[in-house]
Design a protein around this motif. Structure first.
Motif, PDB file in Angstrom:
ATOM      1  N   VAL A 100       0.862  -1.176   0.000  1.00  0.00           N
ATOM      2  CA  VAL A 100       0.000   0.000   0.000  1.00  0.00           C
ATOM      3  C   VAL A 100       0.905   1.236   0.000  1.00  0.00           C
ATOM      4  O   VAL A 100       1.861   1.297   0.770  1.00  0.00           O
ATOM      5  CB  VAL A 100      -0.918   0.050   1.245  1.00  0.00           C
ATOM      6  CG1 VAL A 100      -1.873   1.238   1.156  1.00  0.00           C
ATOM      7  CG2 VAL A 100      -1.686  -1.242   1.411  1.00  0.00           C
ATOM      8  N   ILE A 101       0.596   2.190  -0.868  1.00  0.00           N
ATOM      9  CA  ILE A 101       1.329   3.454  -0.910  1.00  0.00           C
ATOM     10  C   ILE A 101       0.388   4.548  -0.410  1.00  0.00           C
ATOM     11  O   ILE A 101      -0.746   4.657  -0.875  1.00  0.00           O
ATOM     12  CB  ILE A 101       1.794   3.811  -2.346  1.00  0.00           C
ATOM     13  CG1 ILE A 101       2.639   2.683  -2.944  1.00  0.00           C
ATOM     14  CG2 ILE A 101       2.539   5.145  -2.352  1.00  0.00           C
ATOM     15  CD1 ILE A 101       3.973   2.463  -2.284  1.00  0.00           C
ATOM     16  N   TYR A 102       0.866   5.336   0.542  1.00  0.00           N
ATOM     17  CA  TYR A 102       0.088   6.446   1.088  1.00  0.00           C
ATOM     18  C   TYR A 102       0.775   7.753   0.714  1.00  0.00           C
ATOM     19  O   TYR A 102       1.962   7.939   1.011  1.00  0.00           O
ATOM     20  CB  TYR A 102      -0.004   6.362   2.617  1.00  0.00           C
ATOM     21  CG  TYR A 102      -0.728   5.147   3.123  1.00  0.00           C
ATOM     22  CD1 TYR A 102      -2.117   5.095   3.129  1.00  0.00           C
ATOM     23  CD2 TYR A 102      -0.028   4.052   3.605  1.00  0.00           C
ATOM     24  CE1 TYR A 102      -2.785   3.976   3.597  1.00  0.00           C
ATOM     25  CE2 TYR A 102      -0.692   2.931   4.080  1.00  0.00           C
ATOM     26  CZ  TYR A 102      -2.069   2.907   4.071  1.00  0.00           C
ATOM     27  OH  TYR A 102      -2.731   1.799   4.541  1.00  0.00           O
ATOM     28  N   GLU A 103       0.031   8.643   0.083  1.00  0.00           N
ATOM     29  CA  GLU A 103       0.529   9.972  -0.235  1.00  0.00           C
ATOM     30  C   GLU A 103      -0.257  10.964   0.617  1.00  0.00           C
ATOM     31  O   GLU A 103      -1.487  10.997   0.541  1.00  0.00           O
ATOM     32  CB  GLU A 103       0.334  10.278  -1.710  1.00  0.00           C
ATOM     33  CG  GLU A 103       1.098   9.345  -2.631  1.00  0.00           C
ATOM     34  CD  GLU A 103       0.770   9.579  -4.087  1.00  0.00           C
ATOM     35  OE1 GLU A 103       0.644  10.750  -4.502  1.00  0.00           O
ATOM     36  OE2 GLU A 103       0.640   8.580  -4.806  1.00  0.00           O
ATOM     37  N   ASN A 104       0.452  11.736   1.426  1.00  0.00           N
ATOM     38  CA  ASN A 104      -0.180  12.690   2.338  1.00  0.00           C
ATOM     39  C   ASN A 104       0.240  14.104   1.989  1.00  0.00           C
ATOM     40  O   ASN A 104       1.418  14.368   1.749  1.00  0.00           O
ATOM     41  CB  ASN A 104       0.252  12.405   3.781  1.00  0.00           C
ATOM     42  CG  ASN A 104      -0.137  11.026   4.227  1.00  0.00           C
ATOM     43  OD1 ASN A 104      -1.307  10.748   4.419  1.00  0.00           O
ATOM     44  ND2 ASN A 104       0.837  10.148   4.387  1.00  0.00           N
ATOM     45  N   LYS A 105      -0.731  14.995   1.965  1.00  0.00           N
ATOM     46  CA  LYS A 105      -0.453  16.414   1.771  1.00  0.00           C
ATOM     47  C   LYS A 105      -1.225  17.164   2.843  1.00  0.00           C
ATOM     48  O   LYS A 105      -2.426  16.959   3.014  1.00  0.00           O
ATOM     49  CB  LYS A 105      -0.887  16.873   0.382  1.00  0.00           C
ATOM     50  CG  LYS A 105      -0.581  18.353   0.132  1.00  0.00           C
ATOM     51  CD  LYS A 105      -0.842  18.728  -1.310  1.00  0.00           C
ATOM     52  CE  LYS A 105      -0.555  20.179  -1.576  1.00  0.00           C
ATOM     53  NZ  LYS A 105       0.842  20.520  -1.629  1.00  0.00           N
ATOM     54  N   PHE A 106      -0.525  18.024   3.575  1.00  0.00           N
ATOM     55  CA  PHE A 106      -1.130  18.804   4.638  1.00  0.00           C
ATOM     56  C   PHE A 106      -1.310  20.230   4.123  1.00  0.00           C
ATOM     57  O   PHE A 106      -0.339  20.947   3.891  1.00  0.00           O
ATOM     58  CB  PHE A 106      -0.274  18.760   5.896  1.00  0.00           C
ATOM     59  CG  PHE A 106      -0.003  17.348   6.370  1.00  0.00           C
ATOM     60  CD1 PHE A 106      -1.024  16.572   6.883  1.00  0.00           C
ATOM     61  CD2 PHE A 106       1.255  16.780   6.265  1.00  0.00           C
ATOM     62  CE1 PHE A 106      -0.803  15.268   7.302  1.00  0.00           C
ATOM     63  CE2 PHE A 106       1.494  15.480   6.685  1.00  0.00           C
ATOM     64  CZ  PHE A 106       0.466  14.721   7.203  1.00  0.00           C
ATOM     65  N   VAL A 107      -2.567  20.630   3.936  1.00  0.00           N
ATOM     66  CA  VAL A 107      -2.918  21.907   3.318  1.00  0.00           C
ATOM     67  C   VAL A 107      -3.475  22.842   4.383  1.00  0.00           C
ATOM     68  O   VAL A 107      -4.337  22.444   5.173  1.00  0.00           O
ATOM     69  CB  VAL A 107      -3.981  21.677   2.209  1.00  0.00           C
ATOM     70  CG1 VAL A 107      -4.367  22.977   1.545  1.00  0.00           C
ATOM     71  CG2 VAL A 107      -3.472  20.677   1.184  1.00  0.00           C
ATOM     72  N   PRO A 108      -3.012  24.103   4.417  1.00  0.00           N
ATOM     73  CA  PRO A 108      -3.518  25.037   5.437  1.00  0.00           C
ATOM     74  C   PRO A 108      -4.968  25.442   5.189  1.00  0.00           C
ATOM     75  O   PRO A 108      -5.423  25.502   4.052  1.00  0.00           O
ATOM     76  CB  PRO A 108      -2.588  26.242   5.306  1.00  0.00           C
ATOM     77  CG  PRO A 108      -2.045  26.179   3.932  1.00  0.00           C
ATOM     78  CD  PRO A 108      -2.010  24.724   3.551  1.00  0.00           C
ATOM     79  N   THR A 109      -5.669  25.711   6.289  1.00  0.00           N
ATOM     80  CA  THR A 109      -7.025  26.258   6.202  1.00  0.00           C
ATOM     81  C   THR A 109      -6.974  27.719   6.662  1.00  0.00           C
ATOM     82  O   THR A 109      -6.041  28.107   7.378  1.00  0.00           O
ATOM     83  CB  THR A 109      -8.003  25.481   7.105  1.00  0.00           C
ATOM     84  OG1 THR A 109      -7.589  25.629   8.469  1.00  0.00           O
ATOM     85  CG2 THR A 109      -8.057  24.000   6.725  1.00  0.00           C
ATOM     86  N   PRO A 110      -7.958  28.522   6.296  1.00  0.00           N
ATOM     87  CA  PRO A 110      -7.977  29.929   6.722  1.00  0.00           C
ATOM     88  C   PRO A 110      -8.000  30.098   8.246  1.00  0.00           C
ATOM     89  O   PRO A 110      -7.530  31.100   8.769  1.00  0.00           O
ATOM     90  CB  PRO A 110      -9.264  30.484   6.105  1.00  0.00           C
ATOM     91  CG  PRO A 110      -9.586  29.565   4.982  1.00  0.00           C
ATOM     92  CD  PRO A 110      -9.058  28.216   5.388  1.00  0.00           C
ATOM     93  N   GLU A 111      -8.513  29.096   8.961  1.00  0.00           N
ATOM     94  CA  GLU A 111      -8.614  29.170  10.419  1.00  0.00           C
ATOM     95  C   GLU A 111      -7.312  28.812  11.131  1.00  0.00           C
ATOM     96  O   GLU A 111      -7.244  28.834  12.356  1.00  0.00           O
ATOM     97  CB  GLU A 111      -9.722  28.227  10.916  1.00  0.00           C
ATOM     98  CG  GLU A 111     -11.097  28.533  10.366  1.00  0.00           C
ATOM     99  CD  GLU A 111     -11.322  27.981   8.949  1.00  0.00           C
ATOM    100  OE1 GLU A 111     -10.618  27.027   8.538  1.00  0.00           O
ATOM    101  OE2 GLU A 111     -12.196  28.514   8.254  1.00  0.00           O
ATOM    102  N   GLY A 112      -6.278  28.418  10.400  1.00  0.00           N
ATOM    103  CA  GLY A 112      -5.003  28.049  11.007  1.00  0.00           C
ATOM    104  C   GLY A 112      -4.798  26.561  11.177  1.00  0.00           C
ATOM    105  O   GLY A 112      -3.757  26.135  11.675  1.00  0.00           O
TER     106      GLY A 112
END
Length: 160
Positions: A100-112
């Motif tokens: 299994v390959i997991y690709e994670n991206k952590f994207v900011p929200t306007p609330e922090g």
């Protein structure tokens, strides 16, 4: 060999930088501290933390899974992206799965906070089949629980 790809998103009230640090940069020290009831240890057994690195996570006895080995595929510190493959586990929940390959991206929200965008790619052995809904339900809940534990840790320890 078949391939099943799932895309999920999880909101988290923690900045992308802190999530990235917990999941990628300081996994070996933070995850056993954040989830001591599940993770006994996490350690790099080969490599320097970058692509190609092999990490072994050992779980607390009685959790149904004793260990898992991950191979880091990519790390992008500027864009908070991280991908890894599960290459070995003592007990595969689905015998039909090769990796299994997991690709994670952590994207900011306007609330922090962040949105954790995860793409999970299951490589299925031969003509094997797996239940997509079961994977979404079981592993989606586990991922959400993990993210909520990380969130709770950083809320309780804002300077961590």
């Amino acid at each position: 060999m078949g391939v099943l790809t799932l895309e999920t998103e999880f909101p988290v009230n923690v900045s992308p930088a802190k999530l990235f640090r917990a999941f990628c940069l300081e996994t070996d020290t933070l995850m056993p501290k954040i989830l001591p009831e599940y993770i006994e240890s996490s350690e790099i057994i080969e490599g320097d933390g970058g692509p190609g690195t092999i990490r072994k996570i050992t779980f607390v006895e009685g959790r149904g899974l004793n260990y898992v080995k991950q191979k880091i595929e990519a790390v992008d510190k500027e864009n908070f992206t991280y991908s890894f493959g599960v290459i070995e586990a003592d007990v595969w929940k689905f015998a039909e799965v090769e990796k299994v390959i997991y690709e994670n991206k952590f994207v900011p929200t306007p609330e922090g906070g962040s949105i954790c965008k995860r793409t999970s790619t299951y490589h299925i052995k031969g003509d094997g089949e797996i239940n997509k809904d079961n994977i979404k339900d079981v592993y989606g809940k586990k991922t959400e629980g993990l993210l909520k534990a990380v969130e709770a840790y950083f809320i309780a320890n804002p300077d961590a």
